[in-house]
Design a protein around this motif. Structure first.
Motif, PDB file in Angstrom:
ATOM      1  N   LYS A 104       0.838  -1.208   0.000  1.00  0.00           N
ATOM      2  CA  LYS A 104       0.000   0.000   0.000  1.00  0.00           C
ATOM      3  C   LYS A 104       0.869   1.253   0.000  1.00  0.00           C
ATOM      4  N   LYS A 105       1.939   1.227   0.798  1.00  0.00           N
ATOM      5  CA  LYS A 105       2.833   2.379   0.867  1.00  0.00           C
ATOM      6  C   LYS A 105       3.448   2.661  -0.499  1.00  0.00           C
ATOM      7  N   ARG A 106       3.966   1.609  -1.177  1.00  0.00           N
ATOM      8  CA  ARG A 106       4.547   1.782  -2.519  1.00  0.00           C
ATOM      9  C   ARG A 106       3.504   2.299  -3.504  1.00  0.00           C
ATOM     10  N   HIS A 107       2.285   1.762  -3.418  1.00  0.00           N
ATOM     11  CA  HIS A 107       1.217   2.186  -4.331  1.00  0.00           C
ATOM     12  C   HIS A 107       0.916   3.672  -4.152  1.00  0.00           C
ATOM     13  N   PHE A 108       0.741   4.105  -2.912  1.00  0.00           N
ATOM     14  CA  PHE A 108       0.382   5.500  -2.687  1.00  0.00           C
ATOM     15  C   PHE A 108       1.540   6.444  -3.019  1.00  0.00           C
ATOM     16  N   GLU A 109       2.787   6.014  -2.786  1.00  0.00           N
ATOM     17  CA  GLU A 109       3.934   6.834  -3.187  1.00  0.00           C
ATOM     18  C   GLU A 109       3.966   7.008  -4.702  1.00  0.00           C
ATOM     19  N   THR A 110       3.763   5.925  -5.427  1.00  0.00           N
ATOM     20  CA  THR A 110       3.751   5.990  -6.893  1.00  0.00           C
ATOM     21  C   THR A 110       2.581   6.832  -7.384  1.00  0.00           C
ATOM     22  N   TYR A 111       1.411   6.607  -6.788  1.00  0.00           N
ATOM     23  CA  TYR A 111       0.215   7.372  -7.169  1.00  0.00           C
ATOM     24  C   TYR A 111       0.453   8.869  -6.962  1.00  0.00           C
ATOM     25  N   ASN A 112       0.976   9.242  -5.805  1.00  0.00           N
ATOM     26  CA  ASN A 112       1.206  10.655  -5.502  1.00  0.00           C
ATOM     27  C   ASN A 112       2.267  11.256  -6.415  1.00  0.00           C
ATOM     28  N   ARG A 113       3.335  10.498  -6.749  1.00  0.00           N
ATOM     29  CA  ARG A 113       4.361  10.991  -7.660  1.00  0.00           C
ATOM     30  C   ARG A 113       3.762  11.274  -9.040  1.00  0.00           C
ATOM     31  N   ILE A 114       2.965  10.333  -9.546  1.00  0.00           N
ATOM     32  CA  ILE A 114       2.347  10.513 -10.868  1.00  0.00           C
ATOM     33  C   ILE A 114       1.354  11.663 -10.839  1.00  0.00           C
ATOM     34  N   ALA A 115       0.567  11.759  -9.760  1.00  0.00           N
ATOM     35  CA  ALA A 115      -0.395  12.866  -9.650  1.00  0.00           C
ATOM     36  C   ALA A 115       0.321  14.203  -9.637  1.00  0.00           C
ATOM     37  N   GLN A 116       1.463  14.285  -8.946  1.00  0.00           N
ATOM     38  CA  GLN A 116       2.240  15.526  -8.894  1.00  0.00           C
ATOM     39  C   GLN A 116       2.801  15.856 -10.274  1.00  0.00           C
TER      40      GLN A 116
END
Length: 188
Positions: A104-116
């Motif tokens: 979950k941590k990796r998913h949300f980090e990747t999601y937030n990076r792409i969103a940014q």
């Protein structure tokens, strides 16, 4: 032979025909009230799961089930099922394992990076800095495809020119011929 073809066409048409108007819909039967309950276990005299359910016949179902989880904890779920769906209430809080927490941590980090990254671009702008780069193998295959396309296009153009030349030669020849004067002359 014609009869066989007509028969096959009729059979194919019949299999594709809409017959929904011939099907009688099943009548709606009002729900009947019911109650059931059971207990079970893996060893005689030992209960490790149970289930109880009640319906009053109005379409609302209430129930509960319990089980013993692998950590020897009794877990109970009470629920209501109605026209809006299934609504469970757990007696315990679900906790993620270490592997699930890390994923979950990796998913949300990747999601937030792409969103940014996407937030930094105006609509319609292509993010060329983040675009995938063509590898040497893909560039070679692309060039090979384009070369083949150009070669085939040139061959087709040559064939087209050759056929046009033959058509023009035939037309020029038939203009000087007595046979083709634009009229149909059947043999007598």
């Amino acid at each position: 032979m014609k009869q066989l073809i007509v028969l096959v066409v009729c059979l194919v048409a019949a299999t594709r025909a809409d017959v929904s108007h011939l099907v009688t819909p099943e009548p709606k039967v009002p729900a009947s009230p019911y109650v059931f309950s059971y207990q079970a276990g893996r060893a005689p005299g030992h209960v490790d799961r149970q289930h109880t359910e009640v319906s009053d016949g109005s379409g609302v179902i209430r129930g509960a089930f319990s089980y013993v989880d692998p950590k020897n904890q009794v877990r109970t779920v009470q629920y209501v099922a109605d026209e809006h769906g299934f609504h469970p209430q757990l007696s315990h809080k679900l906790e993620d394992s270490a592997a699930v927490q890390a994923a979950k941590k990796r998913h949300f980090e990747t999601y937030n990076r792409i969103a940014q990254e996407h937030a930094n671009h105006t609509p319609g702008q292509v993010a060329l800095a983040n675009a995938p780069h063509t590898s040497a193998a893909v560039a070679h295959a692309t060039q090979k495809h384009l070369n083949a396309f150009e070669r085939i296009a040139a061959e087709h153009a040559a064939i087209g020119r050759q056929q046009e030349a033959q058509r023009l030669a035939l037309a020029a020849q038939s203009e000087h011929s007595d046979i083709d004067d634009g009229q149909y002359h059947p043999e007598v």
